[in-house]
Scaffold this active site. Structure first.
Site, PDB file in Angstrom:
ATOM      1  N   SER A 177       0.837  -1.194   0.000  1.00  0.00           N
ATOM      2  CA  SER A 177       0.000   0.000   0.000  1.00  0.00           C
ATOM      3  C   SER A 177       0.876   1.250   0.000  1.00  0.00           C
ATOM      4  O   SER A 177       1.742   1.407  -0.853  1.00  0.00           O
ATOM      5  CB  SER A 177      -0.952  -0.048   1.195  1.00  0.00           C
ATOM      6  OG  SER A 177      -2.013   0.878   1.039  1.00  0.00           O
ATOM      7  N   ASP A 231      -5.581  -4.267  -2.389  1.00  0.00           N
ATOM      8  CA  ASP A 231      -4.519  -3.690  -1.563  1.00  0.00           C
ATOM      9  C   ASP A 231      -3.639  -4.766  -0.916  1.00  0.00           C
ATOM     10  O   ASP A 231      -4.139  -5.733  -0.336  1.00  0.00           O
ATOM     11  CB  ASP A 231      -5.171  -2.835  -0.471  1.00  0.00           C
ATOM     12  CG  ASP A 231      -4.177  -1.927   0.236  1.00  0.00           C
ATOM     13  OD1 ASP A 231      -3.249  -2.461   0.879  1.00  0.00           O
ATOM     14  OD2 ASP A 231      -4.336  -0.703   0.168  1.00  0.00           O
TER      15      ASP A 231
END
Length: 404
Positions: free
Chosen positions: A123, A264
């Site tokens: 991320s 993610d």
């Protein structure tokens, strides 16, 4: 204070060994087993009878051989230079909290003797990792510092919803609270991932990541089909990989790479730590942890409950990997040393703050706190080198008292 030793200076083996410390660690242990698998103990010696037959004499060499294999347990701890000459980094994601990592990296880049070996990230941690690696590959420390600074300053000045796309600044569950249960992924942003794609293409030269000067990269994304973590290395990292690692599922559409859909990377490992321990050539690993693990308040409101659940979820995989490495340390000789700088130890009340906060003052505070925390970490080498490894059932203590 933020600098914590997770597995403080547990050394073993010769420095001239052909394999790295991390590879010895993982080859000698099975960290996923339910219980340790020690080497087989020698069979107990037979009690001789008054008139012993010749057979026991023949078995004696077998007992001696088994004892010889199990004997080398205590090994001399080699001296270690501080700051470390070679360092690997594990960069956690956490929305705008990643400005703290910006400060940490900026301070580390001011140390000319530290070589960055391997960087793992997910991320927002992946974005910082890519910016750092690209700058080092193209122009060295100053270029890396410049790329990080340009990215974060632009983020502060834009201060918009689209800015949050750059760092994945959304809770997996908080997005549903904010946008409603009927809003389809991608509808909130009609351009989908285009703003992030444009920003990454502008700030990162992905071809430079395959150059010899680039540190090794381990960028995580979560494979939707089976929920497994996928690690992308330098030769496979593209704009799509960066997009996948920073893709909040309730805001963006999934990112497809080679026929697989990804979300993610923070869901599967935030950041990837075991893979880093396995593949790094360095004996020092620094974990930069952004998501608070502690909160003295019991949340009551829906938003506060959502925020705390997000923090617990974000740290769950990391805690499991840290525990696995600690277990491996206690069952095998290794020179891998894991340090941790945690943002919550430098910023009071961080657990009550939002990782989607784009305020310039807050981002500047994070950046300044990261620089100061890295400075303290660099300056405490003598304390770290002398620290004994913590017991497996104890929380690693801070090297210095935590800040209020």
């Amino acid at each position: 204070m933020s600098e914590k030793m997770v597995g403080a200076h547990i050394d073993g083996g010769s420095q001239a060994a052909p394999r790295t410390a991390a590879s010895r660690l993982l080859s000698m242990t099975d960290i996923w087993s339910d219980a340790p698998s020690p080497p087989p103990a020698p069979e107990p010696a037979a009690v001789p009878s008054p008139a012993p037959p010749p057979a026991p004499v023949v078995q004696t060499p077998q007992r001696v051989e088994a004892a010889t294999v199990a004997a080398p347990v205590a090994r001399e701890v080699p001296s270690r230079q501080w700051p470390p000459r070679k360092l690997s980094l594990a960069l956690q994601g956490g929305g705008t909290f990643a400005a703290f990592t910006w400060g940490v990296l900026e301070r580390l880049l001011e140390e000319p003797d530290i070589e960055i070996d391997t960087i793992s990230g997910a991320s927002a941690g992946a974005v910082n990792a890519l910016l750092l690696a690209c700058g080092l590959a193209e122009g060295g420390r100053e270029a890396a510092r410049s790329r990080l600074n340009r990215f974060w300053v632009r983020l502060m000045h834009e201060a918009s919803f689209r800015s949050l796309m750059l760092v994945g600044g959304f809770s997996p569950t908080g997005s549903s609270v904010a946008f409603g249960p009927t809003l389809r992924s991608g509808q909130f942003d009609p351009f989908d991932l285009d703003p992030l794609r444009q920003a990454l293409s502008r700030d990162i030269d992905f071809a430079a990541l395959r150059a010899a000067k680039s540190p090794k990269l381990l960028i995580a994304a979560t494979r939707i089909r089976d929920g497994q973590q996928q690690i992308f290395r330098n030769d496979a990292i593209t704009t799509d990989v960066a997009l996948a690692s920073t893709c909040p599922p309730l805001v963006h559409c999934a990112v497809e790479i080679d026929g697989e859909a990804y979300w993610d990377g923070g869901f599967g490992g935030n950041p990837p730590l075991l893979k880093l321990a396995q593949e790094t050539a360095a004996t020092d690993v620094l974990l930069v942890q952004l998501t608070p693990s502690r909160d003295s308040y019991v949340p009551i409101t829906l938003a506060a409950i959502d925020r705390r659940l997000d923090q617990i979820t974000a740290n769950a995989a990391l805690n499991a990997e840290v525990a696995a490495i600690a277990w491996a340390h206690s069952h095998a000789a290794t020179s891998l040393r894991l340090s941790r700088i945690a943002a919550e130890d430098s910023i009071e009340g961080l657990a009550q703050r939002s990782s989607a906060d784009l305020g310039r003052g807050f981002i500047r505070l994070l950046h300044r706190s990261g620089r100061e925390a890295a400075g303290r970490w660099l300056g405490q080498g003598a304390t770290i080198s002398a620290a004994p490894p913590p017991a497996s059932d104890q929380r690693p203590a801070s090297v210095e008292p935590a800040l209020a």
